[in-house]
Design a protein around this motif. Structure first.
Motif, PDB file in Angstrom:
ATOM      1  N   ILE A   4     -51.108  53.979  66.073  1.00  0.00           N
ATOM      2  CA  ILE A   4     -50.299  55.146  65.714  1.00  0.00           C
ATOM      3  C   ILE A   4     -49.302  55.426  66.835  1.00  0.00           C
ATOM      4  CG2 ILE A   4     -50.332  57.659  65.459  1.00  0.00           C
ATOM      5  CD1 ILE A   4     -52.785  57.477  63.824  1.00  0.00           C
ATOM      6  N   PRO A   6     -47.284  58.307  67.999  1.00  0.00           N
ATOM      7  CA  PRO A   6     -47.196  59.745  67.703  1.00  0.00           C
ATOM      8  C   PRO A   6     -45.773  60.239  67.470  1.00  0.00           C
ATOM      9  CG  PRO A   6     -48.693  59.347  69.531  1.00  0.00           C
ATOM     10  CD  PRO A   6     -47.999  58.045  69.251  1.00  0.00           C
ATOM     11  N   THR A   9     -44.857  59.799  63.879  1.00  0.00           N
ATOM     12  CA  THR A   9     -45.941  60.180  62.974  1.00  0.00           C
ATOM     13  C   THR A   9     -45.831  61.653  62.598  1.00  0.00           C
ATOM     14  OG1 THR A   9     -47.442  58.506  63.872  1.00  0.00           O
ATOM     15  CG2 THR A   9     -48.452  60.381  62.752  1.00  0.00           C
ATOM     16  N   THR A  44     -51.892  66.364  67.000  1.00  0.00           N
ATOM     17  CA  THR A  44     -50.545  65.897  66.649  1.00  0.00           C
ATOM     18  C   THR A  44     -49.501  66.553  67.542  1.00  0.00           C
ATOM     19  OG1 THR A  44     -51.234  65.551  64.348  1.00  0.00           O
ATOM     20  CG2 THR A  44     -48.871  65.675  64.778  1.00  0.00           C
ATOM     21  N   ALA A  47     -49.604  65.275  71.097  1.00  0.00           N
ATOM     22  CA  ALA A  47     -49.141  63.891  71.227  1.00  0.00           C
ATOM     23  C   ALA A  47     -47.646  63.753  70.976  1.00  0.00           C
ATOM     24  CB  ALA A  47     -49.914  62.998  70.259  1.00  0.00           C
ATOM     25  N   GLY A  49     -46.185  64.477  68.000  1.00  0.00           N
ATOM     26  CA  GLY A  49     -45.912  64.207  66.597  1.00  0.00           C
ATOM     27  C   GLY A  49     -45.411  65.448  65.877  1.00  0.00           C
ATOM     28  N   LEU A 191     -54.533  59.692  68.321  1.00  0.00           N
ATOM     29  CA  LEU A 191     -53.394  60.526  68.716  1.00  0.00           C
ATOM     30  C   LEU A 191     -53.473  60.927  70.180  1.00  0.00           C
ATOM     31  CD1 LEU A 191     -53.225  62.804  65.550  1.00  0.00           C
ATOM     32  CD2 LEU A 191     -51.414  61.263  66.325  1.00  0.00           C
TER      33      LEU A 191
END
Length: 199
Positions: A4, A6, A9, A44, A47, A49, A191
């Motif tokens: 992932i 971030p 995302t 999220t 991170a 995101g 994350l």
């Protein structure tokens, strides 16, 4: 799951609103779903995101709603009785000024909204799906995300449905065809293991 990015995302949260606190959902109570979604929100945001908040709402006369207007085997009232605050986010689910709030009027949050535009403007390529209900709002939006060529991660512990059967059908039969089904701890760890950096 360590792939992932971030910064590319988005966590898409479906219908964490008053209406879904008015009736029981399964297999996870609405309070547990919200608590787990808050973990995803924190991870999220920390991170770097994007968190996207989706809620269902209609005009006062519900002229923009499909409910009760289409022929189905399930009869729905054209003007259901809704309590005040039914379309407000649940306590603790507080969008930041920089986070998009998408109003949907059907099960698919992409339909008739600028969700795809908001994601593409920010370079989003992966979406994490959570919320209520699993087989309608989450699945309907995820099917559209697949059609828009987003990578999708599903977190079933942070979802619930009107019946456990609906939830499990989506998780077992549908979601693996659209993306990756992963546990809450695994997604949070993926994350938090990759803190935000400036590209």
């Amino acid at each position: 799951m360590t792939d992932i990015d971030p910064l590319r995302t988005a966590l898409i949260l479906i219908d964490l609103q008053g209406a879904n606190a008015d009736h029981p959902v399964h297999p996870h109570p609405a309070g547990d779903v919200v608590e787990r979604c808050l973990r995803l929100i924190d991870a999220t945001r920390n991170a770097g995101g994007l968190v996207v908040h989706v809620r269902t709402s209609f005009l006062p006369d519900e002229g923009d709603s499909l409910g009760g207007k289409l022929l189905t085997d399930v009869e729905r009232p054209a003007r259901p009785v809704r309590r005040p605050g039914w379309d407000h986010f649940l306590p603790g689910v507080d969008p930041l000024p920089t986070e998009p709030v998408i109003v949907k009027r059907s099960w698919n949050a992409f339909h008739g909204s600028d969700l795809d535009l908001q994601l593409r403007r920010r370079g989003i390529t992966t979406v994490i799906m959570a919320g209520i209900s699993t087989g309608f709002g989450v699945e309907g939006t995820a099917r559209a995300a697949y059609d828009h060529a987003y990578n999708i991660v599903f977190v079933p512990e942070a979802m619930s449905a009107y019946t456990a059967e609906q939830h499990h059908h989506s998780v077992r039969a549908v979601f693996p065809q659209l993306g990756r089904v992963r546990g809450l701890d695994e997604v949070v760890e993926a994350l938090t293991a990759q803190p935000a950096t400036v590209p």
